[in-house]
Design a protein around this motif. Structure first.
Motif, PDB file in Angstrom:
ATOM      1  N   VAL A  72       0.840  -1.200   0.000  1.00 39.33           N
ATOM      2  CA  VAL A  72       0.000   0.000   0.000  1.00 39.33           C
ATOM      3  C   VAL A  72       0.871   1.245   0.000  1.00 39.33           C
ATOM      4  CG1 VAL A  72      -1.668   1.362   1.332  1.00 39.33           C
ATOM      5  CG2 VAL A  72      -1.909  -1.122   1.186  1.00 39.33           C
ATOM      6  N   LEU A  73       0.517   2.195  -0.865  1.00 42.50           N
ATOM      7  CA  LEU A  73       1.137   3.511  -0.863  1.00 42.50           C
ATOM      8  C   LEU A  73       0.088   4.506  -0.358  1.00 42.50           C
ATOM      9  CD1 LEU A  73       3.215   5.047  -3.820  1.00 42.50           C
ATOM     10  CD2 LEU A  73       2.034   6.399  -2.090  1.00 42.50           C
ATOM     11  N   VAL A  74       0.388   5.147   0.776  1.00 40.86           N
ATOM     12  CA  VAL A  74      -0.538   6.096   1.403  1.00 40.86           C
ATOM     13  C   VAL A  74      -0.178   7.509   0.939  1.00 40.86           C
ATOM     14  CG1 VAL A  74      -1.393   7.050   3.576  1.00 40.86           C
ATOM     15  CG2 VAL A  74      -0.820   4.597   3.413  1.00 40.86           C
ATOM     16  N   ALA A  75      -1.099   8.142   0.209  1.00 40.58           N
ATOM     17  CA  ALA A  75      -0.856   9.480  -0.338  1.00 40.58           C
ATOM     18  C   ALA A  75      -2.048  10.389  -0.045  1.00 40.58           C
ATOM     19  CB  ALA A  75      -0.592   9.407  -1.841  1.00 40.58           C
ATOM     20  N   THR A  76      -2.387  10.461   1.234  1.00 42.46           N
ATOM     21  CA  THR A  76      -3.569  11.201   1.671  1.00 42.46           C
ATOM     22  C   THR A  76      -3.165  12.488   2.385  1.00 42.46           C
ATOM     23  OG1 THR A  76      -3.547  10.032   3.776  1.00 42.46           O
ATOM     24  CG2 THR A  76      -4.809   9.036   1.977  1.00 42.46           C
ATOM     25  N   THR A  77      -4.158  13.145   2.996  1.00 44.70           N
ATOM     26  CA  THR A  77      -3.861  14.318   3.820  1.00 44.70           C
ATOM     27  C   THR A  77      -3.058  13.894   5.046  1.00 44.70           C
ATOM     28  OG1 THR A  77      -6.064  14.051   4.767  1.00 44.70           O
ATOM     29  CG2 THR A  77      -5.811  15.709   3.048  1.00 44.70           C
ATOM     30  N   HIS A  78      -2.339  14.848   5.627  1.00 41.94           N
ATOM     31  CA  HIS A  78      -1.311  14.560   6.624  1.00 41.94           C
ATOM     32  C   HIS A  78      -1.806  13.793   7.839  1.00 41.94           C
ATOM     33  CE1 HIS A  78       0.836  18.404   4.982  1.00 41.94           C
ATOM     34  NE2 HIS A  78       0.884  17.392   4.148  1.00 41.94           N
ATOM     35  N   TYR A  79      -2.935  14.199   8.386  1.00 39.44           N
ATOM     36  CA  TYR A  79      -3.418  13.546   9.601  1.00 39.44           C
ATOM     37  C   TYR A  79      -3.680  12.061   9.391  1.00 39.44           C
ATOM     38  CZ  TYR A  79      -4.176  17.850  12.325  1.00 39.44           C
ATOM     39  OH  TYR A  79      -4.001  19.002  13.044  1.00 39.44           O
ATOM     40  N   ASP A  80      -4.005  11.677   8.164  1.00 40.10           N
ATOM     41  CA  ASP A  80      -4.356  10.284   7.871  1.00 40.10           C
ATOM     42  C   ASP A  80      -3.168   9.331   7.845  1.00 40.10           C
ATOM     43  OD1 ASP A  80      -6.971  11.002   7.606  1.00 40.10           O
ATOM     44  OD2 ASP A  80      -6.993  10.965   5.419  1.00 40.10           O
ATOM     45  N   HIS A  81      -1.973   9.845   7.615  1.00 40.42           N
ATOM     46  CA  HIS A  81      -0.840   8.966   7.345  1.00 40.42           C
ATOM     47  C   HIS A  81      -0.623   7.889   8.411  1.00 40.42           C
ATOM     48  CE1 HIS A  81       1.133  12.063   4.388  1.00 40.42           C
ATOM     49  NE2 HIS A  81      -0.047  11.639   4.000  1.00 40.42           N
ATOM     50  N   PRO A  82      -0.522   8.243   9.715  1.00 41.45           N
ATOM     51  CA  PRO A  82      -0.272   7.187  10.712  1.00 41.45           C
ATOM     52  C   PRO A  82      -1.404   6.159  10.789  1.00 41.45           C
ATOM     53  CG  PRO A  82       0.238   9.354  11.622  1.00 41.45           C
ATOM     54  CD  PRO A  82      -0.478   9.594  10.335  1.00 41.45           C
ATOM     55  N   GLY A  83      -2.648   6.632  10.835  1.00 42.66           N
ATOM     56  CA  GLY A  83      -3.769   5.710  10.986  1.00 42.66           C
ATOM     57  C   GLY A  83      -3.905   4.748   9.827  1.00 42.66           C
ATOM     58  N   LEU A  84      -3.750   5.259   8.604  1.00 38.71           N
ATOM     59  CA  LEU A  84      -3.863   4.396   7.430  1.00 38.71           C
ATOM     60  C   LEU A  84      -2.672   3.445   7.325  1.00 38.71           C
ATOM     61  CD1 LEU A  84      -5.283   6.955   4.855  1.00 38.71           C
ATOM     62  CD2 LEU A  84      -6.500   5.034   5.921  1.00 38.71           C
ATOM     63  N   ALA A  85      -1.492   3.906   7.726  1.00 38.22           N
ATOM     64  CA  ALA A  85      -0.327   3.015   7.732  1.00 38.22           C
ATOM     65  C   ALA A  85      -0.528   1.884   8.730  1.00 38.22           C
ATOM     66  CB  ALA A  85       0.931   3.805   8.067  1.00 38.22           C
ATOM     67  N   ILE A  86      -1.081   2.207   9.894  1.00 38.63           N
ATOM     68  CA  ILE A  86      -1.360   1.169  10.888  1.00 38.63           C
ATOM     69  C   ILE A  86      -2.346   0.152  10.331  1.00 38.63           C
ATOM     70  CG2 ILE A  86      -2.517   0.751  13.099  1.00 38.63           C
ATOM     71  CD1 ILE A  86      -1.232   3.383  14.092  1.00 38.63           C
ATOM     72  N   GLN A  87      -3.408   0.631   9.681  1.00 38.62           N
ATOM     73  CA  GLN A  87      -4.365  -0.294   9.066  1.00 38.62           C
ATOM     74  C   GLN A  87      -3.690  -1.186   8.032  1.00 38.62           C
ATOM     75  OE1 GLN A  87      -7.745   2.678   8.166  1.00 38.62           O
ATOM     76  NE2 GLN A  87      -8.786   0.727   8.424  1.00 38.62           N
ATOM     77  N   ALA A  88      -2.893  -0.573   7.180  1.00 41.62           N
ATOM     78  CA  ALA A  88      -2.229  -1.337   6.122  1.00 41.62           C
ATOM     79  C   ALA A  88      -1.319  -2.409   6.703  1.00 41.62           C
ATOM     80  CB  ALA A  88      -1.436  -0.392   5.223  1.00 41.62           C
ATOM     81  N   LEU A  89      -0.532  -2.049   7.690  1.00 42.95           N
ATOM     82  CA  LEU A  89       0.395  -3.000   8.301  1.00 42.95           C
ATOM     83  C   LEU A  89      -0.362  -4.101   9.033  1.00 42.95           C
ATOM     84  CD1 LEU A  89       2.944  -0.357   9.584  1.00 42.95           C
ATOM     85  CD2 LEU A  89       3.461  -2.148   7.910  1.00 42.95           C
ATOM     86  N   ASN A  90      -1.430  -3.736   9.727  1.00 38.80           N
ATOM     87  CA  ASN A  90      -2.208  -4.736  10.452  1.00 38.80           C
ATOM     88  C   ASN A  90      -2.910  -5.710   9.504  1.00 38.80           C
ATOM     89  OD1 ASN A  90      -1.538  -3.955  13.047  1.00 38.80           O
ATOM     90  ND2 ASN A  90      -3.268  -2.549  13.261  1.00 38.80           N
ATOM     91  N   TYR A  91      -3.220  -5.264   8.290  1.00 33.87           N
ATOM     92  CA  TYR A  91      -3.806  -6.154   7.292  1.00 33.87           C
ATOM     93  C   TYR A  91      -2.739  -6.996   6.585  1.00 33.87           C
ATOM     94  CZ  TYR A  91      -8.752  -4.783   7.241  1.00 33.87           C
ATOM     95  OH  TYR A  91     -10.078  -4.605   7.559  1.00 33.87           O
ATOM     96  N   GLY A  92      -1.474  -6.734   6.902  1.00 29.72           N
ATOM     97  CA  GLY A  92      -0.398  -7.545   6.342  1.00 29.72           C
ATOM     98  C   GLY A  92       0.188  -7.024   5.047  1.00 29.72           C
ATOM     99  N   TYR A  93       0.056  -5.725   4.798  1.00 30.74           N
ATOM    100  CA  TYR A  93       0.596  -5.136   3.575  1.00 30.74           C
ATOM    101  C   TYR A  93       1.918  -4.425   3.840  1.00 30.74           C
ATOM    102  CZ  TYR A  93      -4.213  -5.680   1.816  1.00 30.74           C
ATOM    103  OH  TYR A  93      -5.434  -6.186   1.443  1.00 30.74           O
ATOM    104  N   HIS A  94       2.853  -4.560   2.919  1.00 30.90           N
ATOM    105  CA  HIS A  94       4.016  -3.679   2.914  1.00 30.90           C
ATOM    106  C   HIS A  94       3.500  -2.251   2.706  1.00 30.90           C
ATOM    107  CE1 HIS A  94       6.547  -7.222   2.618  1.00 30.90           C
ATOM    108  NE2 HIS A  94       5.803  -7.638   1.599  1.00 30.90           N
ATOM    109  N   THR A  95       4.154  -1.266   3.311  1.00 32.96           N
ATOM    110  CA  THR A  95       3.567   0.069   3.341  1.00 32.96           C
ATOM    111  C   THR A  95       4.607   1.149   3.056  1.00 32.96           C
ATOM    112  OG1 THR A  95       1.961  -0.691   4.993  1.00 32.96           O
ATOM    113  CG2 THR A  95       2.230   1.691   4.742  1.00 32.96           C
ATOM    114  N   LEU A  96       4.204   2.089   2.202  1.00 34.27           N
ATOM    115  CA  LEU A  96       4.991   3.285   1.911  1.00 34.27           C
ATOM    116  C   LEU A  96       4.086   4.485   2.142  1.00 34.27           C
ATOM    117  CD1 LEU A  96       7.373   4.929   0.657  1.00 34.27           C
ATOM    118  CD2 LEU A  96       6.430   4.355  -1.599  1.00 34.27           C
ATOM    119  N   ILE A  97       4.516   5.430   2.982  1.00 37.35           N
ATOM    120  CA  ILE A  97       3.710   6.613   3.246  1.00 37.35           C
ATOM    121  C   ILE A  97       4.353   7.842   2.633  1.00 37.35           C
ATOM    122  CG2 ILE A  97       2.665   5.751   5.372  1.00 37.35           C
ATOM    123  CD1 ILE A  97       4.682   7.475   6.927  1.00 37.35           C
ATOM    124  N   GLU A  98       3.510   8.767   2.202  1.00 35.72           N
ATOM    125  CA  GLU A  98       3.999  10.065   1.763  1.00 35.72           C
ATOM    126  C   GLU A  98       4.487  10.859   2.980  1.00 35.72           C
ATOM    127  OE1 GLU A  98       4.846  12.289  -0.240  1.00 35.72           O
ATOM    128  OE2 GLU A  98       4.541  11.352  -2.171  1.00 35.72           O
TER     129      GLU A  98
END
Length: 385
Positions: A72-98
């Motif tokens: 998952v590549l997270v390219a959202t507004t700033h506040y979303d980055h940690p929460g969406l990264a946590i979701q992605a990692l918990n679902y078992g996805y490799h994760t790249l955040i903006e």
């Protein structure tokens, strides 16, 4: 796995650019298989651009549950980055955040804890780390070529933005929408590079103007002074209200100084260290012999594409990341400390009081002109930078 299947959440400005690069084959070992955005117009754009080969989702939960991708590549507004990264990692996805890693370090620290407990590859889009000029300066510092560090001065004022830039997005340049101004939007790369090359300061004293040059509620002019454990000092000057601007980094050590400007690295190298010369010279007026050296910086400045390829290679081959996601907290720590210093009109030690920072930020969120629940990870995922 021959290719990494990538899903992008947030296809605003940056997400769109990343999607186009992947589909264009600029990340050879990856393919775009899904996008997510709550903006129907952006999803329609994705349909017209990529057809049905790329799945489209308008809700984050459905996106994560789909298993339509490996990373998952997270390219959202700033506040979303940690929460969406946590979701992605918990679902078992490799994760790249903006960038930035988030708005406040408490949320980013929680994200890092999840990442460190995961076996997935977690990276951040610090694309300036691919620039050979900064890589060479880091090498000169790490190798001891500059000797003991004394001072760094970064004037980064070529971020000029007109009022129309801020007016284009209601969330932009607001405490509740973006979480800050020039430090959170334009300068995360420089703050990351500063600590990546020079190390973390021990305390900060910052002066800021909020809406000095624009009709905005966040900072658009910053001057900050920092101190380091070894006695070195630093100055960071930035704004979005000057034209023409400057991007000049000067780093001084007891064996000379380095200046980076106009993508060139110049090293004024002392034949003997200043400290040695100071101890031994007996002639009254004098200074160490100095050689002006134009240092070559060969290599490909691959920027965003370089970070994506680096992330994909780490997933496929276990190679070391140039920009590990857990390091995103470092530049943000400096940024948060600068804000807290300006808000309290005082020095701020690092590490700082994260609860006090969040309290001060929350006061500004509550008074913000952009009203949105910033604690919910299902926020608008169509952010641009």
């Amino acid at each position: 796995m021959e290719k990494v299947r990538i899903g992008i959440i947030g296809i605003g400005g940056m997400g769109t650019s990343h999607a186009k690069n992947i589909v264009a084959g600029k990340v050879p070992n990856a393919e775009l298989t899904a996008v997510c955005d709550i903006n129907a117009e952006r999803l329609e754009w994705a349909k017209q651009s990529f057809g049905d080969r790329v799945q489209r989702f308008d809700q984050a939960d459905a996106f994560f549950q789909s298993q339509a991708f490996d990373a998952v590549l997270v390219a959202t507004t700033h506040y979303d980055h940690p929460g969406l990264a946590i979701q992605a990692l918990n679902y078992g996805y490799h994760t790249l955040i903006e960038k930035p890693a988030g708005v406040y370090t408490k949320a980013v620290r929680e994200m890092n804890e999840v990442a460190q407990q995961s076996d997935k590859v977690f990276a951040i889009m610090y694309n300036q780390r691919t620039n050979p000029v900064y890589q060479k300066l880091k090498d000169l510092i790490d190798s001891g070529e500059l000797g003991d560090l004394k001072r760094s001065i970064w004037i980064i004022t070529n971020w000029y933005r007109p009022q129309s830039y801020y007016d284009a997005g209601g969330w932009r340049a607001t405490w509740s929408g973006e979480g800050g101004g020039v430090l959170l939007n334009q300068d995360p790369h420089q703050l990351d590079l500063w600590q990546w090359m020079y190390g973390m300061p021990k305390r900060v004293r910052a002066f800021m103007s909020f809406g000095k040059y624009h009709n905005i509620e966040v900072e658009d002019d910053v001057t900050a002074y920092v101190e380091y454990e070894n006695g070195a000092t630093g100055l960071f000057v930035t704004t979005t209200g000057e034209a023409p601007g400057t991007n000049r980094l000067e780093v001084s050590g007891d064996r000379g100084k380095v200046v980076i400007e106009d993508d060139k690295l110049t090293f004024w190298r002392l034949r003997v260290s200043e400290r040695e010369f100071n101890r031994e010279f007996k002639g009254g007026f004098g200074s160490p012999e100095c050689w002006k050296c134009e240092i070559p910086t060969p290599g490909d400045n691959s920027q965003h594409i370089g970070i994506m390829n680096d992330w994909v290679n780490a997933i496929l081959h276990g190679t070391k990341l140039i920009a590990p996601g857990v390091e995103g907290i470092k530049g943000l720590t400096i940024s948060n400390a600068m804000h807290l210093s300006a808000w309290t009109d005082s020095w701020v030690d690092i590490p700082f009081d994260e609860d006090l920072f969040y309290e001060k930020l929350k006061e500004r969120i509550d008074q913000s002109t952009f009203k949105k629940n910033v604690h919910n990870v299902t926020l608008d995922v169509s952010g641009t930078h």
